[in-house]
Design an enzyme around this catalytic site. Structure first.
Site, mmCIF file in Angstrom:
data_model
loop_
_atom_site.group_PDB
_atom_site.id
_atom_site.type_symbol
_atom_site.label_atom_id
_atom_site.label_comp_id
_atom_site.label_asym_id
_atom_site.label_seq_id
_atom_site.Cartn_x
_atom_site.Cartn_y
_atom_site.Cartn_z
ATOM 1 N N HIS A 75 0.845 -1.201 0.000
ATOM 2 C CA HIS A 75 0.000 0.000 0.000
ATOM 3 C C HIS A 75 0.879 1.250 0.000
ATOM 4 O O HIS A 75 0.550 2.246 -0.657
ATOM 5 C CB HIS A 75 -0.891 0.033 1.247
ATOM 6 N N GLN A 90 -17.526 -8.105 -1.104
ATOM 7 C CA GLN A 90 -16.558 -8.781 -1.975
ATOM 8 C C GLN A 90 -16.007 -10.071 -1.360
ATOM 9 O O GLN A 90 -15.174 -10.736 -1.969
ATOM 10 C CB GLN A 90 -15.422 -7.842 -2.374
ATOM 11 N N GLY A 126 -2.506 -1.945 -7.388
ATOM 12 C CA GLY A 126 -1.307 -2.780 -7.455
ATOM 13 C C GLY A 126 -1.397 -3.849 -8.530
ATOM 14 O O GLY A 126 -2.455 -4.463 -8.725
ATOM 15 N N LYS A 165 -0.046 -6.587 -8.209
ATOM 16 C CA LYS A 165 -0.163 -7.869 -7.501
ATOM 17 C C LYS A 165 -1.537 -8.470 -7.768
ATOM 18 O O LYS A 165 -1.686 -9.672 -7.918
ATOM 19 C CB LYS A 165 0.037 -7.666 -6.018
ATOM 20 N N GLN A 218 -7.789 -7.877 -10.832
ATOM 21 C CA GLN A 218 -8.570 -6.753 -10.293
ATOM 22 C C GLN A 218 -8.252 -5.472 -11.064
ATOM 23 O O GLN A 218 -9.163 -4.714 -11.452
ATOM 24 C CB GLN A 218 -8.227 -6.591 -8.811
ATOM 25 N N VAL A 265 5.186 -5.046 -4.726
ATOM 26 C CA VAL A 265 6.247 -4.936 -3.718
ATOM 27 C C VAL A 265 6.423 -6.316 -3.088
ATOM 28 O O VAL A 265 5.432 -6.974 -2.732
ATOM 29 C CB VAL A 265 5.867 -3.896 -2.637
HETATM 30 P P1 AMP Z 1 -6.086 -4.393 -0.415
HETATM 31 O O1 AMP Z 1 -6.004 -3.557 0.822
HETATM 32 O O2 AMP Z 1 -5.497 -5.759 -0.249
HETATM 33 O O3 AMP Z 1 -7.465 -4.385 -1.030
HETATM 34 O O4 AMP Z 1 -5.141 -3.692 -1.495
HETATM 35 C C1 AMP Z 1 -5.283 -2.346 -1.819
HETATM 36 C C2 AMP Z 1 -4.406 -2.025 -2.986
HETATM 37 O O5 AMP Z 1 -3.041 -2.296 -2.670
HETATM 38 C C3 AMP Z 1 -4.738 -2.844 -4.247
HETATM 39 O O6 AMP Z 1 -4.648 -2.014 -5.383
HETATM 40 C C4 AMP Z 1 -3.653 -3.889 -4.232
HETATM 41 O O7 AMP Z 1 -3.354 -4.390 -5.535
HETATM 42 C C5 AMP Z 1 -2.479 -3.088 -3.689
HETATM 43 N N1 AMP Z 1 -1.466 -3.987 -3.146
HETATM 44 C C6 AMP Z 1 -1.615 -4.947 -2.207
HETATM 45 N N2 AMP Z 1 -0.459 -5.614 -2.006
HETATM 46 C C7 AMP Z 1 0.450 -5.065 -2.855
HETATM 47 C C8 AMP Z 1 1.827 -5.317 -3.132
HETATM 48 N N3 AMP Z 1 2.515 -6.271 -2.503
HETATM 49 N N4 AMP Z 1 2.428 -4.564 -4.079
HETATM 50 C C9 AMP Z 1 1.748 -3.589 -4.735
HETATM 51 N N5 AMP Z 1 0.452 -3.296 -4.512
HETATM 52 C C10 AMP Z 1 -0.187 -4.032 -3.593
#
Ligand code: AMP
Length: 272
Positions: free
Chosen positions: A37, A61, A147, A149, A153, A176
């Protein structure tokens, strides 16, 4: 940094920001913030005058209620994380603010949502596309950061924004990773010491797939190379490994279970 919980207040604050001619960068999250994040926030900080982070664990979700119940967010720690990253506003609404009544309107990106994770998590991407549409309507940012990752999505959001003419630029941010290659994720906290030792095998498998691609392998050979690496770890159960094109980029993507924790990752094939 301001901490906002009401939609009306968020809109009012942001209309002031816009009136001053300042650009808005937006990072949607479900909290439990980590360096992944952080990378999105850093990018937004560089590219935008005013950075908004949303923290909202979106119930619609989650395909398994137990997963929703287990999703732990420490808002105090997350607010500190955002402040240290130079974020201007955190929007952290309650479920009752985002869904005052059970939702009757959903955003569904067909086809893209039905493959990979969508096959195993019915309704998941409908929930994601719906909440991201709502958040983009509330924040109305110039740019929103996602992300790589979660490449499926990202592709779904890009398609939704294009199909619905949402006025925002979607900015992809590279994954990351921990020093051993494991993609940083809030789910990693749930791994036991032994599971954490095993978990990087997913990334190693995807790299083996990429090497097979670079050697000119077919999609089936790329998959087989990745599956061979995963097969060496008996504690890992494979949900899927597939070669797909997402947002115009050919990727090898995988989802595995390590104990009770589901991990996903992907790498572009054909790049270093
Ligand atoms: P989340 O809180 O898991 O819904 O993720 C929120 C955002 O952070 C999303 O756009 C994810 O793709 C991104 N994100 C989560 N983990 C990573 C990571 N390791 N590297 C880059 N972006 C990430």
């Amino acid at each position: 940094m301001i901490h906002v919980v009401w939609i009306a207040e968020m809109r009012r604050r942001l209309s002031e920001v816009r009136r001053c001619g300042r650009s808005i960068g937006f990072v949607p999250t479900m909290g439990a913030l980590h360096e992944g994040h952080g990378a999105l926030m850093d990018r937004a900080r560089v590219e935008s005058n005013f950075v908004v982070v949303s923290i909202f664990v979106n119930p619609i979700q989650f395909d398994r209620p137990a997963d929703y119940e287990a999703y732990r967010v420490n808002l105090t720690a997350d607010l500190e994380f955002c402040a240290a990253r130079g974020v201007d506003a955190v929007f952290a609404p309650a479920v009752s603010e985002m869904y005052p009544a059970a939702a009757a309107t959903f955003v569904e990106v067909t086809e893209l949502s039905e493959q990979l994770c969508g096959k195993f998590r019915p309704g998941h991407f409908r929930g994601v596309a719906t909440v991201v549409t709502k958040l983009l309507n509330i924040v109305a940012p110039d740019k929103a950061y996602f992300g790589e990752k979660d490449a499926q999505q990202l592709a779904i959001i890009q398609r939704m924004v294009a199909d619905l003419n949402v006025l925002v630029k979607i900015v992809p941010v590279p994954t990351v990773r921990e020093a051993d290659g494991l993609a940083v994720s809030s789910r990693n906290q749930r791994l036991s010491t032994e599971e954490r030792r095993v978990a990087p095998v997913l990334y190693q498998a995807l790299l083996a797939g990429r090497r097979a691609a670079q050697a000119g392998g077919t999609a089936e050979e790329i998959r087989a190379a990745a599956l061979a690496v995963l097969g060496r770890e008996p504690g890992v159960r494979v949900e899927y490994v597939e070669v797909v094109e997402l947002s115009g980029v050919r990727r090898i993507a995988g989802a595995v279970w390590v104990g009770f924790t589901r991990l996903i990752d992907n790498v572009a094939v054909g790049s270093d």
